[in-house]
Write a protein that holds these residues in place. Sequence first.
Motif, PDB file in Angstrom:
ATOM      1  N   VAL A  18      85.764   3.286 -48.574  1.00 45.97           N
ATOM      2  CA  VAL A  18      84.692   2.522 -49.223  1.00 45.97           C
ATOM      3  C   VAL A  18      84.830   2.599 -50.743  1.00 45.97           C
ATOM      4  O   VAL A  18      84.678   1.589 -51.457  1.00 45.97           O
ATOM      5  CB  VAL A  18      83.311   3.045 -48.783  1.00 45.97           C
ATOM      6  CG1 VAL A  18      82.196   2.349 -49.561  1.00 45.97           C
ATOM      7  CG2 VAL A  18      83.114   2.834 -47.292  1.00 45.97           C
ATOM      8  N   PHE A  19      85.117   3.799 -51.252  1.00 41.23           N
ATOM      9  CA  PHE A  19      85.300   3.951 -52.692  1.00 41.23           C
ATOM     10  C   PHE A  19      86.507   3.146 -53.170  1.00 41.23           C
ATOM     11  O   PHE A  19      86.453   2.475 -54.214  1.00 41.23           O
ATOM     12  CB  PHE A  19      85.479   5.428 -53.030  1.00 41.23           C
ATOM     13  CG  PHE A  19      85.691   5.691 -54.492  1.00 41.23           C
ATOM     14  CD1 PHE A  19      84.627   5.680 -55.379  1.00 41.23           C
ATOM     15  CD2 PHE A  19      86.964   5.936 -54.988  1.00 41.23           C
ATOM     16  CE1 PHE A  19      84.823   5.910 -56.732  1.00 41.23           C
ATOM     17  CE2 PHE A  19      87.172   6.171 -56.332  1.00 41.23           C
ATOM     18  CZ  PHE A  19      86.094   6.156 -57.210  1.00 41.23           C
ATOM     19  N   LEU A  20      87.601   3.187 -52.399  1.00 40.12           N
ATOM     20  CA  LEU A  20      88.791   2.418 -52.759  1.00 40.12           C
ATOM     21  C   LEU A  20      88.484   0.923 -52.743  1.00 40.12           C
ATOM     22  O   LEU A  20      88.930   0.177 -53.632  1.00 40.12           O
ATOM     23  CB  LEU A  20      89.919   2.740 -51.776  1.00 40.12           C
ATOM     24  CG  LEU A  20      91.260   2.028 -52.008  1.00 40.12           C
ATOM     25  CD1 LEU A  20      91.838   2.414 -53.364  1.00 40.12           C
ATOM     26  CD2 LEU A  20      92.240   2.361 -50.886  1.00 40.12           C
ATOM     27  N   TYR A  21      87.703   0.478 -51.792  1.00 40.79           N
ATOM     28  CA  TYR A  21      87.318  -0.941 -51.715  1.00 40.79           C
ATOM     29  C   TYR A  21      86.542  -1.370 -52.955  1.00 40.79           C
ATOM     30  O   TYR A  21      86.785  -2.449 -53.510  1.00 40.79           O
ATOM     31  CB  TYR A  21      86.482  -1.166 -50.451  1.00 40.79           C
ATOM     32  CG  TYR A  21      85.780  -2.500 -50.405  1.00 40.79           C
ATOM     33  CD1 TYR A  21      86.452  -3.649 -49.989  1.00 40.79           C
ATOM     34  CD2 TYR A  21      84.440  -2.621 -50.765  1.00 40.79           C
ATOM     35  CE1 TYR A  21      85.805  -4.873 -49.943  1.00 40.79           C
ATOM     36  CE2 TYR A  21      83.788  -3.846 -50.718  1.00 40.79           C
ATOM     37  CZ  TYR A  21      84.478  -4.962 -50.309  1.00 40.79           C
ATOM     38  OH  TYR A  21      83.837  -6.180 -50.276  1.00 40.79           O
ATOM     39  N   SER A  22      85.614  -0.528 -53.384  1.00 42.42           N
ATOM     40  CA  SER A  22      84.814  -0.871 -54.567  1.00 42.42           C
ATOM     41  C   SER A  22      85.664  -0.950 -55.821  1.00 42.42           C
ATOM     42  O   SER A  22      85.321  -1.677 -56.754  1.00 42.42           O
ATOM     43  CB  SER A  22      83.693   0.156 -54.756  1.00 42.42           C
ATOM     44  OG  SER A  22      84.226   1.429 -55.056  1.00 42.42           O
ATOM     45  N   ARG A  23      86.780  -0.220 -55.841  1.00 40.52           N
ATOM     46  CA  ARG A  23      87.652  -0.264 -57.015  1.00 40.52           C
ATOM     47  C   ARG A  23      88.573  -1.495 -56.991  1.00 40.52           C
ATOM     48  O   ARG A  23      88.755  -2.166 -58.007  1.00 40.52           O
ATOM     49  CB  ARG A  23      88.501   1.003 -57.091  1.00 40.52           C
ATOM     50  CG  ARG A  23      87.699   2.305 -57.127  1.00 40.52           C
ATOM     51  CD  ARG A  23      86.737   2.362 -58.281  1.00 40.52           C
ATOM     52  NE  ARG A  23      87.415   2.362 -59.562  1.00 40.52           N
ATOM     53  CZ  ARG A  23      86.785   2.327 -60.738  1.00 40.52           C
ATOM     54  NH1 ARG A  23      85.455   2.278 -60.761  1.00 40.52           N
ATOM     55  NH2 ARG A  23      87.453   2.333 -61.871  1.00 40.52           N
ATOM     56  N   VAL A  24      89.173  -1.788 -55.826  1.00 37.83           N
ATOM     57  CA  VAL A  24      90.125  -2.904 -55.770  1.00 37.83           C
ATOM     58  C   VAL A  24      89.424  -4.249 -55.841  1.00 37.83           C
ATOM     59  O   VAL A  24      90.073  -5.267 -56.123  1.00 37.83           O
ATOM     60  CB  VAL A  24      90.991  -2.818 -54.488  1.00 37.83           C
ATOM     61  CG1 VAL A  24      91.788  -1.533 -54.462  1.00 37.83           C
ATOM     62  CG2 VAL A  24      90.138  -2.946 -53.241  1.00 37.83           C
ATOM     63  N   LYS A  25      88.105  -4.281 -55.596  1.00 41.01           N
ATOM     64  CA  LYS A  25      87.368  -5.536 -55.742  1.00 41.01           C
ATOM     65  C   LYS A  25      87.396  -6.047 -57.172  1.00 41.01           C
ATOM     66  O   LYS A  25      87.181  -7.233 -57.427  1.00 41.01           O
ATOM     67  CB  LYS A  25      85.919  -5.348 -55.293  1.00 41.01           C
ATOM     68  CG  LYS A  25      85.717  -5.372 -53.793  1.00 41.01           C
ATOM     69  CD  LYS A  25      85.849  -6.772 -53.215  1.00 41.01           C
ATOM     70  CE  LYS A  25      84.658  -7.632 -53.593  1.00 41.01           C
ATOM     71  NZ  LYS A  25      84.744  -8.978 -52.975  1.00 41.01           N
ATOM     72  N   ARG A  26      87.686  -5.142 -58.113  1.00 40.55           N
ATOM     73  CA  ARG A  26      87.722  -5.543 -59.517  1.00 40.55           C
ATOM     74  C   ARG A  26      89.027  -6.240 -59.869  1.00 40.55           C
ATOM     75  O   ARG A  26      89.131  -6.861 -60.925  1.00 40.55           O
ATOM     76  CB  ARG A  26      87.545  -4.313 -60.411  1.00 40.55           C
ATOM     77  CG  ARG A  26      86.264  -3.555 -60.122  1.00 40.55           C
ATOM     78  CD  ARG A  26      86.185  -2.268 -60.914  1.00 40.55           C
ATOM     79  NE  ARG A  26      86.142  -2.495 -62.334  1.00 40.55           N
ATOM     80  CZ  ARG A  26      86.069  -1.525 -63.245  1.00 40.55           C
ATOM     81  NH1 ARG A  26      86.025  -0.267 -62.870  1.00 40.55           N
ATOM     82  NH2 ARG A  26      86.023  -1.807 -64.523  1.00 40.55           N
TER      83      ARG A  26
END
Length: 427
Positions: free
Chosen positions: A411-419
């Motif tokens: 989930v944390f990785l997803y929030s970062r790659v969304k950028r």
Amino acid sequence: MQSAAFSTLSPSLPLHKSPRSRKLPRNVFSFDPIRFSATSWSPDYSPSDSVSGLSESALPRRTWSVSLSPSSSYSPVLGLRPWSGAHHFGSGRDLDRFEVKAAPAAEVSGEGEQSGSFLKTLELGLLFGLWYLFNIYFNIYNKQVLKVFHYPTNVTLAQVAVGSSLVLFMWTFNLYKRPKVSGKQLMAILPLAVVHTLANLFTNMSLGKVSVSFTHTIKAMEPFFTVVLSAMFLGEMPTIFVVGSLLPIAGGVALASMTEASFNWAGFWSAMASNLTNQSRNVLSKKVMLKKEDSMDNITLFSIITVMSFFLLFPVTYFMEGFKYAPSYLQSAAQTGVNVKQLLTRSLLAALCFHAYQQVSYMILQRVSPVTHSVGNCVKRVVVIVSSVIFFQTPVSFINSLGTAIALAGVFLYSRVKRIKPKMKAA
């Protein structure tokens, strides 16, 4: 004239009889941030003149000019500090030219901006802390109620009823501006209110069946539903990085589910349905956009949705479970070890925390970007899982905790790659 000027600047000049003792104390004159300069000098004045015989005619005629510091664009504050320009009284040009450097007023402005930025950061940190705290207490009190009172629809109705009462109270006493909503706006908000109501109902159903930690582990699958629904209804195709971040989320949830002691399919599918409805709300909020002139802030939107949820859930509760607020139902719940007073108190606290944490969440969303809010939500889920495991003494195996950790890391990785924005192909 000149003696009057000196008396104005320093009424107590020291008079020495010996010409060798002509140095003035360094703290006689103090000016800041203005500049004084003597613009004329008379060579007729000799240091050997008797100081005791000074008079207005004996002093050289000078004019004094005051100039503000050119580097300051604001009105300076006239501060005082030691005047270090004059070394000898009457020693030629050393007396005629002296200057005091001014402290720019921009420094004061910069300090004010830094102070304002610090206060905003402190306020944001306080809001995040309240968001986490209210969420922890909501999950704890809510789980305690649902363990003995097995009517999740009634519990959800009570929570939105308390929230609606708070909203109406704020509107009535002008604690928050009461919005003027048209029928067109209500029809646009109605789908959001429906999925919002279902999301909270399914969450309570899951919490009534499985542990708090397992419910929130399953709810870590929210990004998966966001990507699927956005692709289906908004045409937003995910990047390869986003798809890659979903793999540890799905794998971690599957690993945690296989080793969960309180696992049952009703609790699992209720949590998955909560994910679906929660992310449907996010997609609908983009799909059903109001006109710019009809738009409203997030807190007002949440308040309207809360009131609408009560009216939507009222008939659903009647047909699904019936109203179980009679003393007989409360007494039957009390037979499991919790008296009626404790049950009502915990229900009220859970409802207050439920409304408070969602209100604070919208307040944070108004101050930060959606990506930052998503990262904060991920951290919140970790905090809730850990606190619930500690409070309820939930048995957790190594494989179960590993699966939960992998899912949350995804989930944390997803929030970062969304950028990461996809590169546009050159025409």
